[in-house]
Each structure stands twice: as structure tokens, then as C-alpha cells.
Motif scaffolding. Structure first.
Motif, PDB file in Angstrom:
ATOM      1  N   ILE A  37      79.056  24.679 -71.110  1.00  0.00           N
ATOM      2  CA  ILE A  37      79.841  25.907 -70.943  1.00  0.00           C
ATOM      3  C   ILE A  37      80.797  25.833 -69.749  1.00  0.00           C
ATOM      4  N   ILE A  38      80.367  25.287 -68.632  1.00  0.00           N
ATOM      5  CA  ILE A  38      81.238  25.225 -67.454  1.00  0.00           C
ATOM      6  C   ILE A  38      82.428  24.312 -67.725  1.00  0.00           C
ATOM      7  N   SER A  39      82.166  23.117 -68.222  1.00  0.00           N
ATOM      8  CA  SER A  39      83.272  22.180 -68.466  1.00  0.00           C
ATOM      9  C   SER A  39      84.209  22.704 -69.548  1.00  0.00           C
ATOM     10  N   MET A  40      83.684  23.403 -70.546  1.00  0.00           N
ATOM     11  CA  MET A  40      84.544  23.937 -71.601  1.00  0.00           C
ATOM     12  C   MET A  40      85.443  25.052 -71.067  1.00  0.00           C
ATOM     13  N   ILE A  41      84.885  25.949 -70.289  1.00  0.00           N
ATOM     14  CA  ILE A  41      85.686  27.053 -69.755  1.00  0.00           C
ATOM     15  C   ILE A  41      86.712  26.529 -68.750  1.00  0.00           C
ATOM     16  N   CYS A  74      71.319  35.283 -76.551  1.00  0.00           N
ATOM     17  CA  CYS A  74      72.662  34.713 -76.598  1.00  0.00           C
ATOM     18  C   CYS A  74      73.475  35.282 -75.433  1.00  0.00           C
ATOM     19  N   VAL A  75      74.248  34.418 -74.800  1.00  0.00           N
ATOM     20  CA  VAL A  75      75.221  34.867 -73.811  1.00  0.00           C
ATOM     21  C   VAL A  75      76.585  34.694 -74.454  1.00  0.00           C
ATOM     22  N   VAL A  76      77.367  35.768 -74.472  1.00  0.00           N
ATOM     23  CA  VAL A  76      78.667  35.771 -75.128  1.00  0.00           C
ATOM     24  C   VAL A  76      79.755  35.899 -74.067  1.00  0.00           C
ATOM     25  N   TYR A  77      80.715  34.984 -74.136  1.00  0.00           N
ATOM     26  CA  TYR A  77      81.867  34.989 -73.229  1.00  0.00           C
ATOM     27  C   TYR A  77      83.108  35.273 -74.060  1.00  0.00           C
ATOM     28  N   GLN A  78      83.898  36.249 -73.657  1.00  0.00           N
ATOM     29  CA  GLN A  78      85.194  36.490 -74.280  1.00  0.00           C
ATOM     30  C   GLN A  78      86.255  36.243 -73.221  1.00  0.00           C
ATOM     31  N   ASP A  98      63.289  29.986 -71.813  1.00  0.00           N
ATOM     32  CA  ASP A  98      64.225  29.270 -70.941  1.00  0.00           C
ATOM     33  C   ASP A  98      65.539  30.042 -70.852  1.00  0.00           C
ATOM     34  N   LEU A  99      65.527  31.124 -70.095  1.00  0.00           N
ATOM     35  CA  LEU A  99      66.677  32.023 -70.008  1.00  0.00           C
ATOM     36  C   LEU A  99      67.547  31.709 -68.795  1.00  0.00           C
ATOM     37  N   HIS A 100      67.968  30.471 -68.662  1.00  0.00           N
ATOM     38  CA  HIS A 100      68.804  30.058 -67.538  1.00  0.00           C
ATOM     39  C   HIS A 100      70.187  29.651 -68.034  1.00  0.00           C
ATOM     40  N   MET A 101      71.196  30.128 -67.313  1.00  0.00           N
ATOM     41  CA  MET A 101      72.596  29.768 -67.566  1.00  0.00           C
ATOM     42  C   MET A 101      73.241  29.448 -66.227  1.00  0.00           C
ATOM     43  N   PRO A 102      74.221  28.536 -66.209  1.00  0.00           N
ATOM     44  CA  PRO A 102      74.953  28.326 -64.951  1.00  0.00           C
ATOM     45  C   PRO A 102      75.909  29.499 -64.702  1.00  0.00           C
ATOM     46  N   THR A 103      76.110  29.823 -63.461  1.00  0.00           N
ATOM     47  CA  THR A 103      77.012  30.929 -63.127  1.00  0.00           C
ATOM     48  C   THR A 103      78.472  30.527 -63.320  1.00  0.00           C
ATOM     49  N   LEU A 104      79.292  31.517 -63.635  1.00  0.00           N
ATOM     50  CA  LEU A 104      80.745  31.310 -63.732  1.00  0.00           C
ATOM     51  C   LEU A 104      81.469  31.882 -62.517  1.00  0.00           C
ATOM     52  N   THR A 105      80.730  32.321 -61.520  1.00  0.00           N
ATOM     53  CA  THR A 105      81.375  32.986 -60.382  1.00  0.00           C
ATOM     54  C   THR A 105      82.313  32.067 -59.616  1.00  0.00           C
ATOM     55  N   ASN A 106      82.148  30.759 -59.724  1.00  0.00           N
ATOM     56  CA  ASN A 106      83.061  29.826 -59.067  1.00  0.00           C
ATOM     57  C   ASN A 106      84.363  29.657 -59.841  1.00  0.00           C
ATOM     58  N   ILE A 107      84.357  30.068 -61.113  1.00  0.00           N
ATOM     59  CA  ILE A 107      85.552  29.947 -61.958  1.00  0.00           C
ATOM     60  C   ILE A 107      86.276  31.286 -62.041  1.00  0.00           C
ATOM     61  N   HIS A 129      74.243  31.892 -58.918  1.00  0.00           N
ATOM     62  CA  HIS A 129      74.905  33.177 -58.646  1.00  0.00           C
ATOM     63  C   HIS A 129      74.675  33.566 -57.183  1.00  0.00           C
ATOM     64  N   PRO A 130      75.713  34.074 -56.501  1.00  0.00           N
ATOM     65  CA  PRO A 130      75.569  34.370 -55.063  1.00  0.00           C
ATOM     66  C   PRO A 130      74.601  35.507 -54.732  1.00  0.00           C
ATOM     67  N   LYS A 131      74.370  36.446 -55.652  1.00  0.00           N
ATOM     68  CA  LYS A 131      73.467  37.562 -55.361  1.00  0.00           C
ATOM     69  C   LYS A 131      72.974  38.173 -56.674  1.00  0.00           C
TER      70      LYS A 131
END
Length: 167
Positions: A37-41, A74-78, A98-107, A129-131
Motif C-alpha cells: 500500500i505505501i509503495s503503491m500510493i 478492510c481498509v479503504v483508501y480513496q 492481524d489488524l495492522h496497517m502501515p500509517t500514511l501520515t508520512n505521505i 502513527h504519531p499518536k
């Protein structure tokens, strides 16, 4: 730029890590894996033609009746390219254990609030995630209210007449 062109490019770039293509209401929709997800976004954001520079929505969905145990959440990104007026929806399915996702806050900084809300209501943890704390519910809540494991109505209520509600 068409949905088909973007879909073919994503297949070239990410191979079998993109699947379940669809176009509901004309919006390119696809699924990918958490690891991509990170590399795709970042690819969509940094692509010189696509310039998908705005995170419109990030939310969770609970599918408790899905027979596949790896597709319960499911996590949905638009995402939206404000330059090209192009929108894309990306889904990432998760197993309940296993409900872990990488944060997008850096993007996208706007992901901060949306990830906190998704954690608050569904219990999906955004690593890095920072907080990551509840944002709308009380901190001492020990459940996640948007999961479909709770009844929609209180079955003990006696003040409702079913006939008045079309039942």
C-alpha cells in the motif's frame, strides 16, 4: 488518462499484488496487499502524469460473514488527483487476528485524523502513527462500536410497537 490505462500501468508496476479491479460509478477500484500500500500510493502520488495528490477518504469496513478469514476487515483508501480530476479507490483486506496497517501520515498529513477515527471505531492499528489514540470516543472504551458484532437495537426495549415501524 483512463481507468483502463491506470489499471494496466499498476499491473505492470505491481504484478499480482493488484487484483479485484472494478469500476463502480466510474471510479477505478482495486485491491492490494498491506505490504504494497505505501509503495503503491507513493507511486500514484509521484507519477508525473497521475499526480494523485489528495487523500479523500480512509475508512474501515467490517465483513463478519465473509467466509474467507483473511477478508474480515478492510481498509479503504480513496485518492484524488486534483490536477487531472481522477479518482481511485484502493482496498486492503485484513484478517481479524492481524489488524495492522502501515500509517500514511508520512505521505498525507490528512491521514492522521482518518487513521485515528478508523482505529477508534474498528480497532485497526496503524503502525508508525504519531499518536494513535481514540479521537471521537472515550479513551476508556474497551470495544470498537462500528464492528458488526453488536445488535442495531436493544432487544429488551418494550416501548416500541413493531407495527408502527413497518414490521
Amino acid at each position: 488518462m483512463t481507468n483502463e490505462e491506470v489499471a494496466k500501468d499498476l499491473i505492470r508496476q505491481f504484478g499480482e499484488n493488484v487484483y479485484d479491479f472494478d469500476e463502480p460509478y466510474g471510479m477505478l477500484t482495486l485491491s492490494t496487499r498491506r505490504e504494497q500500500i505505501i509503495s503503491m500510493i507513493e507511486y500514484l502520488r509521484d507519477h508525473p502524469l497521475y499526480q494523485i495528490n489528495f487523500l479523500t477518504t480512509l475508512c474501515g469496513v467490517h465483513y463478519p460473514d465473509d467466509p474467507d478469514p483473511d477478508r474480515v476487515f478492510c481498509v479503504v483508501y480513496q485518492l484524488h488527483s486534483l490536477v487531472n480530476n481522477f479518482r481511485i479507490r484502493i482496498k486492503v483486506f485484513l484478517a481479524e487476528n492481524d489488524l495492522h496497517m502501515p500509517t500514511l501520515t508520512n505521505i498525507y498529513q490528512s491521514a492522521n485524523w482518518m487513521e485515528r477515527e478508523t482505529y477508534d471505531f474498528f480497532g485497526i492499528i496503524f503502525d508508525g502513527h504519531p499518536k494513535l489514540i481514540r479521537i471521537l470516543n472515550m479513551e476508556d472504551m474497551d470495544y470498537f462500536p462500528m464492528r458488526k458484532q453488536y445488535p442495531l437495537e436493544d432487544p429488551t426495549r418494550e416501548d416500541k410497537i413493531d407495527a408502527l415501524f413497518g414490521r
